[in-house]
Design a protein around this motif. Sequence first.
Motif, PDB file in Angstrom:
ATOM      1  N   LYS A 120       0.801  -1.220   0.000  1.00 39.45           N
ATOM      2  CA  LYS A 120       0.000   0.000   0.000  1.00 39.45           C
ATOM      3  C   LYS A 120       0.836   1.274   0.000  1.00 39.45           C
ATOM      4  CE  LYS A 120      -4.178  -1.922   2.096  1.00 39.45           C
ATOM      5  NZ  LYS A 120      -5.191  -1.786   3.179  1.00 39.45           N
ATOM      6  N   ASP A 121       2.169   1.138   0.190  1.00 41.16           N
ATOM      7  CA  ASP A 121       3.032   2.332   0.104  1.00 41.16           C
ATOM      8  C   ASP A 121       2.851   3.026  -1.234  1.00 41.16           C
ATOM      9  OD1 ASP A 121       3.928   1.267   2.447  1.00 41.16           O
ATOM     10  OD2 ASP A 121       5.991   0.925   1.808  1.00 41.16           O
ATOM     11  N   TRP A 122       2.535   2.245  -2.267  1.00 37.25           N
ATOM     12  CA  TRP A 122       2.425   2.811  -3.618  1.00 37.25           C
ATOM     13  C   TRP A 122       1.155   3.632  -3.810  1.00 37.25           C
ATOM     14  CZ3 TRP A 122       6.612   2.872  -6.447  1.00 37.25           C
ATOM     15  CH2 TRP A 122       7.584   1.881  -6.262  1.00 37.25           C
ATOM     16  N   ASP A 123       0.212   3.555  -2.874  1.00 36.41           N
ATOM     17  CA  ASP A 123      -1.052   4.277  -3.053  1.00 36.41           C
ATOM     18  C   ASP A 123      -0.832   5.788  -3.139  1.00 36.41           C
ATOM     19  OD1 ASP A 123      -2.279   1.848  -2.934  1.00 36.41           O
ATOM     20  OD2 ASP A 123      -3.100   2.088  -0.906  1.00 36.41           O
ATOM     21  N   ILE A 124       0.109   6.298  -2.345  1.00 37.08           N
ATOM     22  CA  ILE A 124       0.332   7.757  -2.323  1.00 37.08           C
ATOM     23  C   ILE A 124       0.903   8.252  -3.655  1.00 37.08           C
ATOM     24  CG2 ILE A 124       1.558   9.647  -1.180  1.00 37.08           C
ATOM     25  CD1 ILE A 124       1.443   7.988   1.408  1.00 37.08           C
ATOM     26  N   MET A 196       8.916  -1.319 -10.562  1.00 41.40           N
ATOM     27  CA  MET A 196       9.374  -1.570  -9.211  1.00 41.40           C
ATOM     28  C   MET A 196       8.492  -2.599  -8.503  1.00 41.40           C
ATOM     29  SD  MET A 196      12.068   0.210  -9.123  1.00 41.40           S
ATOM     30  CE  MET A 196      12.502  -0.158  -7.443  1.00 41.40           C
ATOM     31  N   LYS A 197       7.182  -2.538  -8.751  1.00 41.83           N
ATOM     32  CA  LYS A 197       6.283  -3.519  -8.155  1.00 41.83           C
ATOM     33  C   LYS A 197       6.605  -4.926  -8.646  1.00 41.83           C
ATOM     34  CE  LYS A 197       2.288  -0.409  -7.637  1.00 41.83           C
ATOM     35  NZ  LYS A 197       0.912  -0.147  -8.112  1.00 41.83           N
ATOM     36  N   ASP A 198       7.042  -5.024  -9.913  1.00 45.84           N
ATOM     37  CA  ASP A 198       7.363  -6.330 -10.508  1.00 45.84           C
ATOM     38  C   ASP A 198       8.736  -6.838 -10.092  1.00 45.84           C
ATOM     39  OD1 ASP A 198       4.927  -6.245 -11.774  1.00 45.84           O
ATOM     40  OD2 ASP A 198       5.730  -5.520 -13.687  1.00 45.84           O
ATOM     41  N   GLY A 199       9.486  -6.001  -9.348  1.00 43.17           N
ATOM     42  CA  GLY A 199      10.802  -6.423  -8.888  1.00 43.17           C
ATOM     43  C   GLY A 199      11.914  -6.215  -9.892  1.00 43.17           C
ATOM     44  N   ASP A 200      11.644  -5.446 -10.966  1.00 42.74           N
ATOM     45  CA  ASP A 200      12.673  -5.164 -11.969  1.00 42.74           C
ATOM     46  C   ASP A 200      13.490  -3.939 -11.559  1.00 42.74           C
ATOM     47  OD1 ASP A 200      11.981  -7.299 -13.547  1.00 42.74           O
ATOM     48  OD2 ASP A 200      10.529  -6.161 -14.742  1.00 42.74           O
ATOM     49  N   GLU A 201      14.522  -3.653 -12.359  1.00 37.98           N
ATOM     50  CA  GLU A 201      15.408  -2.529 -12.066  1.00 37.98           C
ATOM     51  C   GLU A 201      14.837  -1.228 -12.631  1.00 37.98           C
ATOM     52  OE1 GLU A 201      18.254  -2.607 -10.173  1.00 37.98           O
ATOM     53  OE2 GLU A 201      17.489  -4.615  -9.744  1.00 37.98           O
ATOM     54  N   PRO A 202      14.946  -0.115 -11.894  1.00 42.43           N
ATOM     55  CA  PRO A 202      14.389   1.164 -12.371  1.00 42.43           C
ATOM     56  C   PRO A 202      15.055   1.661 -13.654  1.00 42.43           C
ATOM     57  CG  PRO A 202      15.739   1.488 -10.399  1.00 42.43           C
ATOM     58  CD  PRO A 202      15.567   0.005 -10.566  1.00 42.43           C
ATOM     59  N   THR A 489       8.410   7.215   9.930  1.00 38.99           N
ATOM     60  CA  THR A 489       7.237   6.962   9.088  1.00 38.99           C
ATOM     61  C   THR A 489       6.367   8.214   8.942  1.00 38.99           C
ATOM     62  OG1 THR A 489       5.843   6.247  10.947  1.00 38.99           O
ATOM     63  CG2 THR A 489       7.190   4.562   9.863  1.00 38.99           C
ATOM     64  N   MET A 490       6.490   9.141   9.905  1.00 41.95           N
ATOM     65  CA  MET A 490       5.698  10.369   9.824  1.00 41.95           C
ATOM     66  C   MET A 490       6.182  11.284   8.707  1.00 41.95           C
ATOM     67  SD  MET A 490       3.259  10.180  11.953  1.00 41.95           S
ATOM     68  CE  MET A 490       2.727  11.880  11.799  1.00 41.95           C
ATOM     69  N   LEU A 491       7.356  11.016   8.169  1.00 43.67           N
ATOM     70  CA  LEU A 491       7.867  11.824   7.066  1.00 43.67           C
ATOM     71  C   LEU A 491       7.089  11.572   5.775  1.00 43.67           C
ATOM     72  CD1 LEU A 491      11.704  11.419   7.688  1.00 43.67           C
ATOM     73  CD2 LEU A 491      10.293  13.390   8.250  1.00 43.67           C
ATOM     74  N   TRP A 492       6.442  10.413   5.672  1.00 40.83           N
ATOM     75  CA  TRP A 492       5.796  10.100   4.384  1.00 40.83           C
ATOM     76  C   TRP A 492       4.386   9.568   4.514  1.00 40.83           C
ATOM     77  CZ3 TRP A 492       4.424   4.972   3.240  1.00 40.83           C
ATOM     78  CH2 TRP A 492       4.952   3.992   4.088  1.00 40.83           C
ATOM     79  N   LYS A 493       4.017   8.983   5.639  1.00 38.80           N
ATOM     80  CA  LYS A 493       2.687   8.352   5.705  1.00 38.80           C
ATOM     81  C   LYS A 493       1.593   9.409   5.789  1.00 38.80           C
ATOM     82  CE  LYS A 493       3.583   3.746   7.480  1.00 38.80           C
ATOM     83  NZ  LYS A 493       3.303   2.758   8.536  1.00 38.80           N
TER      84      LYS A 493
END
Length: 493
Positions: A120-124, A196-202, A489-493
Amino acid sequence: MKNDVVMYEKVYQILKNKIMSGLLTKGTKLPSRANLCQEFQTSEKTIRRALKMLIEEGLVETEQRKRPTVSYAYTGGLPAPADSRFHRMAHAASINDIIKTGILLCYPINERGLRLCRGKDWDIPKAIVEKMDPQKPAEFWNLSNRFWRFFICRTENDLIVRIVDHLGFGGLELLPGTFELRKNYRTGLENLMQTMKDGDEPERVHFDELFVLYGLPSENGEELSGRQLEVKSSLQIEAKELEHQISKAQERYSSVYLDIIGLIAMGRYRLGDRLPPYQEMSKYYCVSIDTISKAISILQRLGVVTAVRGRGTFIAINQDDLKKIQIDPELIACHVRRFVDSMELLSMTIEGVAAHVAAHVLQEDARWLSNELNRLWKDGYMYQSSPSVLLDFLVEHIQYDTLQAVYRVVQSNYRIERSIPKLIDRKKTPGDYKLFQMSMEAANYLMESDPAHYAKKMKEVFDYTRHMAVSACKRQGYWEAAMKVYDGTMLWK
């Protein structure tokens, strides 16, 4: 006192990030000081200090008998200082300097943030990209800044976030670019997240060159075009002032007394040695004489020094007795956290910075580095300084003023290690031998004009140094208190 030092930073960071992320919008009134005291379970003195820091950054404003009000609307960067000199047209060379700095710092930091995202980190970032309308250039590029800032914050490292914010990219008025460029760029961001979700290189995701948006002709271009960009951020701040702003929250008097304790542990000061006069220490530590006086008073209470009227201040303890002094971990938690955060920043960025430096180092300088490492290894109390010598040499040869200012802050924070009680050991350990050998290998690659291997070896040195430091902090009981200084975590959540 110790809890206030930890708590005001916590309160400040939590409120700041709510404002910077848009959770507290411009015009929103903050809770009363009494309610904030209750919310954070702390004193009114702590709340006042945190609010003062927010006011100094231009994030909130206050009026007599009224609650503090959010005065900052997110535009992708830090608010502009009130002084009109920060709004003048930036010189092309300054823009070039900071963009080159941004490349060397932000690329590896963003990559680290990308790799940390899970589930869910990717939701933002996904929600941000969905709002990016290529038909609205100004809003589009502001949201782009917000997208990348998320991954900076995802590192959960306050020092990194402050450094990147103070670089001031969000304050640049970018050229809009073409509709096609914006459309392709948004598609690239979507592909990057999926990759990134698929685990490949950026690196698999291709982006069109965006340097033209800043006025740069290309990635390899050393100069900007004739167009100058209006700056509405800290971008125009001179390097020395940038360095000061990044490090201004440090606890100065505790930095002094901890450094003196560290010098005793290393053997630099011995029982009966006289400390330099207050005025001399004031210049060395770049603090006021009053700050030196406070530091010495604490050392006196701990029994580390004694003052003799008319003669000076003397070391009153030997190395063995120094180990018996109990210093509450919370008292030095902020220093330990700053040291650990700096080590993490080094680990992320030093390979690229070292490659940059290697291209500008003369053979005679490389030979000096090798000789200096050998000399200090044989020294009675300086043998542990191999990584420090490498870092000092690196900082001295950085070619970009902004990058050098940032790394001077890191350099200063790195020296905290010698000030953390019980982290210094006079006996050479297998880890010390390994660090010295790795440091010599880095110096040798530099003498052989092999920048790629020099850069890789520098990363190995500071990765290993960080591993040793973290292990020692955990072993000595400092780690838990340091991690409570702020909630990453307060820096980004």
